[in-house]
Scaffold this motif. Structure first.
Motif, short mmCIF file in Angstrom:
data_model
loop_
_atom_site.label_atom_id
_atom_site.label_comp_id
_atom_site.label_asym_id
_atom_site.label_seq_id
_atom_site.Cartn_x
_atom_site.Cartn_y
_atom_site.Cartn_z
N GLY A 85 0.83 -1.22 0.00
CA GLY A 85 0.00 0.00 0.00
C GLY A 85 0.85 1.25 0.00
N SER A 86 1.94 1.23 0.72
CA SER A 86 2.85 2.37 0.76
C SER A 86 3.50 2.59 -0.60
N SER A 107 1.32 4.58 -3.11
CA SER A 107 1.26 6.04 -2.97
C SER A 107 2.63 6.70 -3.05
N ALA A 119 -7.74 0.76 10.49
CA ALA A 119 -7.32 0.89 9.09
C ALA A 119 -7.08 -0.49 8.49
N GLU A 152 -3.39 -2.60 4.23
CA GLU A 152 -2.78 -1.90 3.10
C GLU A 152 -2.57 -0.41 3.36
N SER A 153 -3.43 0.21 4.13
CA SER A 153 -3.31 1.65 4.34
C SER A 153 -2.51 2.03 5.59
N SER A 199 1.35 3.81 5.07
CA SER A 199 1.28 5.14 4.45
C SER A 199 0.56 6.13 5.36
N THR A 200 -0.42 5.69 6.14
CA THR A 200 -1.12 6.58 7.06
C THR A 200 -0.22 7.00 8.21
N GLY A 209 -9.31 3.13 4.47
CA GLY A 209 -8.82 2.29 3.39
C GLY A 209 -9.85 1.32 2.85
N GLU A 230 -13.41 5.84 -2.01
CA GLU A 230 -12.03 6.23 -2.26
C GLU A 230 -11.83 6.48 -3.75
#
Length: 166
Positions: free
Chosen positions: A27-28, A31, A112, A115-116, A119-120, A146, A151
């Motif tokens: 996920g990171s 983004s 969350a 996957e998120s 990055s969060t 997420g 989204e």
């Protein structure tokens, strides 16, 4: 890039922890391409702050944080950093609890997707998002950051714009 501690407060099978680490990194990378892993599984209560991220495969361990609350864990950190908590719900639905220190020893939390998570936590660290904003986004997505159909879709063509009155 900072390394964020991850605590297991329930008995989490190693394959679930490894899935969490893989999905969080994936996920990171979506983004921020080329981003490095930044999550460290904490396996000892007396560990110094982590400096190296955990990567699968992991060796089996018994978490010393079983049965603790996020407040208990936060007190051990002196409320100095954001962290993640894998709990019994993590095994059931593939989510993690993200935790930030609040005022007077309190904590703020948001659930969350795996996957998120990374990055969060990075967004919180660099202050590109505040915790209240993240909680509001999660609330609008049914309570889990997420997850949900609201989204933005990435990587595809943009919808056609309609000009004019109708």
């Amino acid at each position: 890039m900072p390394i964020f501690p991850v605590y297991c407060i329930a008995d989490i099978p190693i394959p679930v922890i490894e899935t969490f680490l893989r999905e969080a990194q994936a996920g990171s990378l979506k983004s921020a391409p080329n981003s490095a892993p930044s999550l460290a599984i904490i396996t000892s209560p007396s560990s110094p702050p982590p400096t190296v991220a955990s990567k699968p495969p992991l060796s089996p361990f018994t978490s010393p944080f079983l049965g603790q609350t996020v407040e208990d864990v936060s007190r051990q950190l002196d409320g100095s950093t954001c962290f993640a908590v894998l709990d019994s719900r993590s095994v059931e639905d593939g989510t993690v609890l993200l935790v930030a220190p609040g005022l007077n020893g309190s904590v703020q939390t948001v659930r969350a997707t795996f996957e998120s998570a990374q990055s969060t936590l990075i967004a919180l660290e660099i202050a590109s998002l505040g915790f209240g904003e993240i909680q509001a986004i999660a609330s609008s997505l049914g309570g889990v950051l997420g997850r949900g159909g609201k989204e933005p879709k990435r990587g595809g063509p943009a919808p056609r714009m309609r000009l004019g009155g109708n």
